[in-house]
Write an enzyme that holds these catalytic residues in place. Structure first.
Site, mmCIF file in Angstrom:
data_model
loop_
_atom_site.group_PDB
_atom_site.id
_atom_site.type_symbol
_atom_site.label_atom_id
_atom_site.label_comp_id
_atom_site.label_asym_id
_atom_site.label_seq_id
_atom_site.Cartn_x
_atom_site.Cartn_y
_atom_site.Cartn_z
ATOM 1 N N CYS A 182 72.256 -25.660 76.301
ATOM 2 C CA CYS A 182 71.444 -24.559 76.814
ATOM 3 C C CYS A 182 71.575 -24.443 78.343
ATOM 4 C CB CYS A 182 70.009 -24.730 76.335
ATOM 5 S SG CYS A 182 69.111 -23.179 76.267
ATOM 6 N N HIS A 215 69.777 -26.420 70.606
ATOM 7 C CA HIS A 215 69.177 -27.724 70.936
ATOM 8 C C HIS A 215 69.228 -28.700 69.759
ATOM 9 C CE1 HIS A 215 67.272 -26.526 74.785
ATOM 10 N NE2 HIS A 215 67.232 -25.329 74.229
ATOM 11 N N GLU A 274 68.819 -31.711 69.824
ATOM 12 C CA GLU A 274 67.829 -32.784 70.045
ATOM 13 C C GLU A 274 66.451 -32.404 69.492
ATOM 14 O OE1 GLU A 274 68.896 -30.639 72.162
ATOM 15 O OE2 GLU A 274 67.351 -30.068 73.602
HETATM 16 N N1 GLN Z 1 67.207 -19.603 79.958
HETATM 17 C C1 GLN Z 1 67.331 -20.915 80.547
HETATM 18 C C2 GLN Z 1 68.247 -20.878 81.756
HETATM 19 O O1 GLN Z 1 68.895 -19.900 81.991
HETATM 20 C C3 GLN Z 1 67.883 -21.903 79.531
HETATM 21 C C4 GLN Z 1 66.861 -22.129 78.449
HETATM 22 C C5 GLN Z 1 66.917 -23.507 77.844
HETATM 23 O O2 GLN Z 1 67.571 -24.412 78.359
HETATM 24 N N2 GLN Z 1 66.171 -23.693 76.783
HETATM 25 O O3 GLN Z 1 68.329 -21.841 82.471
#
Ligand code: GLN
Length: 194
Positions: A81, A175, A177
């Site tokens: 992410c 994710h 995790e």
């Molecule tokens: N939208 C977040 C970002 O741009 C990432 C979201 C997340 O890691 N759950 O950093």
């Protein structure tokens, strides 16, 4: 000897990564936030969180130096992410700080404001035994990959790339995790040289 897996612990959901990695035999996962701690690892996870904050902190404490060194030594790096955004070379409409190691173009918050989070069952290339349950939270996606650079697409949702690999770099928009399934973690651990 256990494999030492560092989880960058400057911001974000590093605790969940450490807990899930430590369930796996032969792994010692630990939080890392100094150059020395990072340099002592066989592999590194950059967790989800807020990519601008993680980037600012990495820049301020010059943590890109030991991470680049790990990469140069062939040690695997996995960004989930926000971590995926940090790994990317290109971020659509953003000049935020990044490591820029992976030849991908990412789009932040790509699934729209209305759908802050959702789950999906993803068939993943290289993972047997059925689809992987994937949790997306304000997730980015990969808009473009450089196939000529060796980036391999491993999973997509709604035609959007959400898991890919380039050599020793792994990037997931979701994710692993946050579920009970450890197959993506196993895939990452399999990238560590014996
Ligand atoms: N939208 C977040 C970002 O741009 C990432 C979201 C997340 O890691 N759950 O950093």
């Amino acid at each position: 000897m256990p494999k030492i897996v560092g989880v960058l612990a400057v911001q974000g959901d590093f605790k969940e990564h450490i807990e899930t990695l430590n369930e796996i035999e032969g792994v010692e996962a630990r939080p890392v936030k100094t150059s020395q701690q990072i340099a002592a690892c066989d592999a590194l996870v950059i967790p989800g969180g807020e990519s601008t904050t993680i980037g600012k902190l990495m820049e301020r404490f010059e943590l890109d130096v030991p991470v680049r060194e790990m990469h140069a030594q062939g040690k695997p790096l996995w960004g989930t992410c926000a971590g995926m955004i940090i790994l990317a070379k290109h971020i659509v409409d953003s000049d935020q700080w990044r490591l820029g190691l992976m030849d991908i173009t990412v789009q932040r918050n790509a699934f729209g404001r209305q759908v802050d989070s959702f789950e999906a069952d993803l068939p993943v290339k290289g993972i047997d035994g059925g689809p992987v349950r994937a949790v997306f939270i304000r997730a980015p996606y990969v808009r473009e990959v450089c196939e000529a650079c060796g980036v391999e697409v491993l999973a997509e949702v709604e035609g959007k790339i959400v898991l890919c690999r380039q050599g020793k770099l792994l990037a997931s928009a979701f994710h692993p995790e946050l579920t009970d399934d450890r197959r993506v973690q196993e895939m990452f651990l399999g990238m560590i040289d014996d």
